[in-house]
Design a protein around this motif. Structure first.
Motif, mmCIF file in Angstrom:
data_model
loop_
_atom_site.group_PDB
_atom_site.id
_atom_site.type_symbol
_atom_site.label_atom_id
_atom_site.label_comp_id
_atom_site.label_asym_id
_atom_site.label_seq_id
_atom_site.Cartn_x
_atom_site.Cartn_y
_atom_site.Cartn_z
ATOM 1 N N ASN A 94 -5.328 7.927 3.895
ATOM 2 C CA ASN A 94 -6.783 8.057 3.689
ATOM 3 C C ASN A 94 -7.558 7.142 4.631
ATOM 4 O OD1 ASN A 94 -6.446 9.981 1.707
ATOM 5 N ND2 ASN A 94 -6.413 8.466 0.020
ATOM 6 N N ARG A 95 -7.024 5.936 4.822
ATOM 7 C CA ARG A 95 -7.714 4.982 5.697
ATOM 8 C C ARG A 95 -7.739 5.510 7.130
ATOM 9 N NH1 ARG A 95 -5.523 -0.978 5.341
ATOM 10 N NH2 ARG A 95 -6.550 -0.750 3.317
ATOM 11 N N GLU A 120 0.854 -1.189 0.000
ATOM 12 C CA GLU A 120 0.000 0.000 0.000
ATOM 13 C C GLU A 120 0.888 1.237 0.000
ATOM 14 O OE1 GLU A 120 -2.633 -0.165 3.248
ATOM 15 O OE2 GLU A 120 -3.840 -1.814 2.431
ATOM 16 N N THR A 121 0.390 2.214 -0.729
ATOM 17 C CA THR A 121 1.122 3.476 -0.806
ATOM 18 C C THR A 121 0.850 4.287 0.447
ATOM 19 O OG1 THR A 121 -0.700 4.623 -1.865
ATOM 20 C CG2 THR A 121 0.899 3.505 -3.307
ATOM 21 N N GLU A 167 -0.111 7.204 0.623
ATOM 22 C CA GLU A 167 -1.339 8.017 0.416
ATOM 23 C C GLU A 167 -2.575 7.253 0.834
ATOM 24 O OE1 GLU A 167 -3.639 10.465 -3.118
ATOM 25 O OE2 GLU A 167 -1.713 9.517 -3.549
ATOM 26 N N LYS A 168 -2.644 5.927 0.421
ATOM 27 C CA LYS A 168 -3.808 5.114 0.776
ATOM 28 C C LYS A 168 -3.872 4.882 2.270
ATOM 29 C CE LYS A 168 -4.372 2.615 -3.579
ATOM 30 N NZ LYS A 168 -4.373 1.275 -4.195
ATOM 31 N N ASP A 169 -2.760 4.677 2.878
ATOM 32 C CA ASP A 169 -2.723 4.444 4.327
ATOM 33 C C ASP A 169 -3.211 5.688 5.061
ATOM 34 O OD1 ASP A 169 -2.000 2.860 6.613
ATOM 35 O OD2 ASP A 169 -0.358 4.303 6.934
#
Length: 313
Positions: free
Chosen positions: A11-12, A4-5, A7-9
Motif C-alpha cells: 500500500n505504501r 510490517e506485513t 500488504e502494508k508495504d
C-alpha cells in the motif's frame, strides 16, 4: 518490535507511486500552461510587429503621396495656374501623416488601418486624375509654344532694350544727382565770447571756457546743374568724444545719410540761386564746451558737402 506485513508495504508503495504521478501531472500542466503563455506572448509580439510594419508602410504611402501632390503643385505654379485645391490636399495629407506618426506611441487598430488605406486609395485616384489633366495642359502648352516663340524672341529683345534704357536712365539720374551736389566752400569758424567779441579761425586754439557762441560761414560753390530751389542744409557739430551736439530746444533733429539715421545739431533752409551765396550758422550750446578738437560737417540732399575742424583748450 512488530514487522510490517507485505500488504502494508504494498500500500505504501502504491501511495508513493500515486504521489509521483500527481506531481508529474501537475508539473506537466504547469509546463503546458507556460508553453501556452509563451506562445500567446510570441503571437502578440508578432501581431504588434505586423501592425508596426503596416503603420510604417502606411506612413511611407502618405509621404509618397505628399511628394507627388507637391510635384503637381510646383508644375502648376510653373505654368502660372492656381493650385488652391492641391494646397488643401497637401495640408490634409500633412494632417493624416501627423495622426499616423502619433500611432507609434499608441494602438494602431484594424479600423484605423482600413480608414487610412481607403483615404490613401481616394488620394491616389485624385492624383492620377490630376496627372491626366496636367498632361493635357502640357500638350496644349507645347502646341502654343511654337506660336509664341517668335513673339517671345521679339519681347526679349524689347525687354533688353528697355532694361538698357532703364539702366542708362538710372546711371544718368545718379550722375545728375551727384553733379547737382552742393559744395560748402571756404568754411570759416568764428568764436564769440560772452561780450559778443569775435575771434576768427586762424589755426590757433581757443579757450573753451571763453566761448559763448560759434559762427560758421561758407559759400555755396557754383553749380550749373543744381536746380535753383530751396535747399535744406544740416550742420553737425561733433565734440572731441565723437558725439554730435544735439538739443531739440535749439532746433536739432535727425536725417538719413547712407542708409542710417544720424543726428544734426542745427538746420537752415536756403534758396540756392547759383550766385556763390554766403550761408551762416550761429550756434550757442548753452553750457561749457569740451576741450579738444571739434569737427563741423555740413550736409544737403543726402550728401556731405563740406567739413572743417577747430580746437578748444
Amino acid at each position: 518490535m512488530a514487522t510490517e506485513t507485505p500488504e502494508k508495504d504494498s500500500n505504501r508503495k502504491l501511495l508513493v507511486v500515486g504521489l509521483i504521478i500527481v506531481l508529474l501531472s501537475i508539473n506537466g500542466i504547469l509546463i503546458y500552461m507556460q508553453q501556452q503563455k509563451t506562445q500567446e506572448s510570441e503571437e502578440q509580439k508578432e501581431i504588434i510587429k505586423v501592425k508596426n510594419t503596416e503603420l510604417e508602410n502606411q506612413i511611407k504611402v502618405y509621404e509618397a503621396l505628399k511628394a507627388d501632390f507637391e510635384r503637381q503643385s510646383n508644375e502648376l505654379r510653373s505654368l502660372g495656374l492656381a493650385n488652391d485645391s492641391l494646397e488643401t490636399r497637401i495640408a490634409a495629407i500633412n494632417s493624416d501623416l501627423a495622426q499616423l506618426r502619433s500611432f507609434r506611441n499608441s494602438s494602431f487598430t484594424i479600423a484605423d488601418q482600413k480608414r487610412f488605406q481607403q483615404r490613401a486609395q481616394n488620394l491616389e485616384v485624385a492624383l492620377r486624375k490630376k496627372d491626366e489633366e496636367m498632361a493635357k495642359l502640357q500638350e496644349a502648352n507645347e502646341e502654343l509654344f511654337t506660336e509664341v516663340t517668335g513673339l517671345k524672341t521679339t519681347q526679349n529683345k524689347l525687354s533688353d532694350s528697355i532694361s538698357r534704357i532703364s539702366s542708362t536712365n538710372k546711371e544718368l539720374e545718379e550722375k545728375v544727382a551727384l553733379a547737382s551736389k552742393l559744395e560748402a566752400q571756404h568754411i570759416q569758424v568764428t568764436i564769440l565770447n560772452d561780450k559778443g567779441k569775435e575771434k576768427e579761425d586762424d589755426d590757433e586754439e581757443y579757450k573753451a571756457k571763453r566761448v559763448d557762441k560759434i559762427k560758421f560761414t561758407f559759400r555755396l560753390g557754383r553749380n550749373e546743374v543744381a536746380p535753383k530751389e530751396n535747399k535744406e542744409i544740416m550742420m553737425r557739430l561733433i565734440e572731441p568724444d565723437g558725439s554730435a551736439l544735439y538739443n531739440l530746444a535749439t532746433g536739432s533733429g535727425t536725417f538719413e545719410y547712407e542708409g542710417k539715421e544720424i543726428f544734426y545739431t542745427s538746420k537752415r533752409d536756403v534758396v540756392f540761386d547759383n550766385s556763390q551765396q554766403q550761408v551762416t550758422f550761429l550756434y550757442s550750446k548753452g553750457s561749457p564746451y569740451k576741450t579738444g578738437k571739434h569737427t563741423v560737417e555740413f550736409y544737403s540732399g543726402g550728401y556731405l558737402i563740406g567739413t572743417s575742424s577747430f580746437t578748444l583748450k
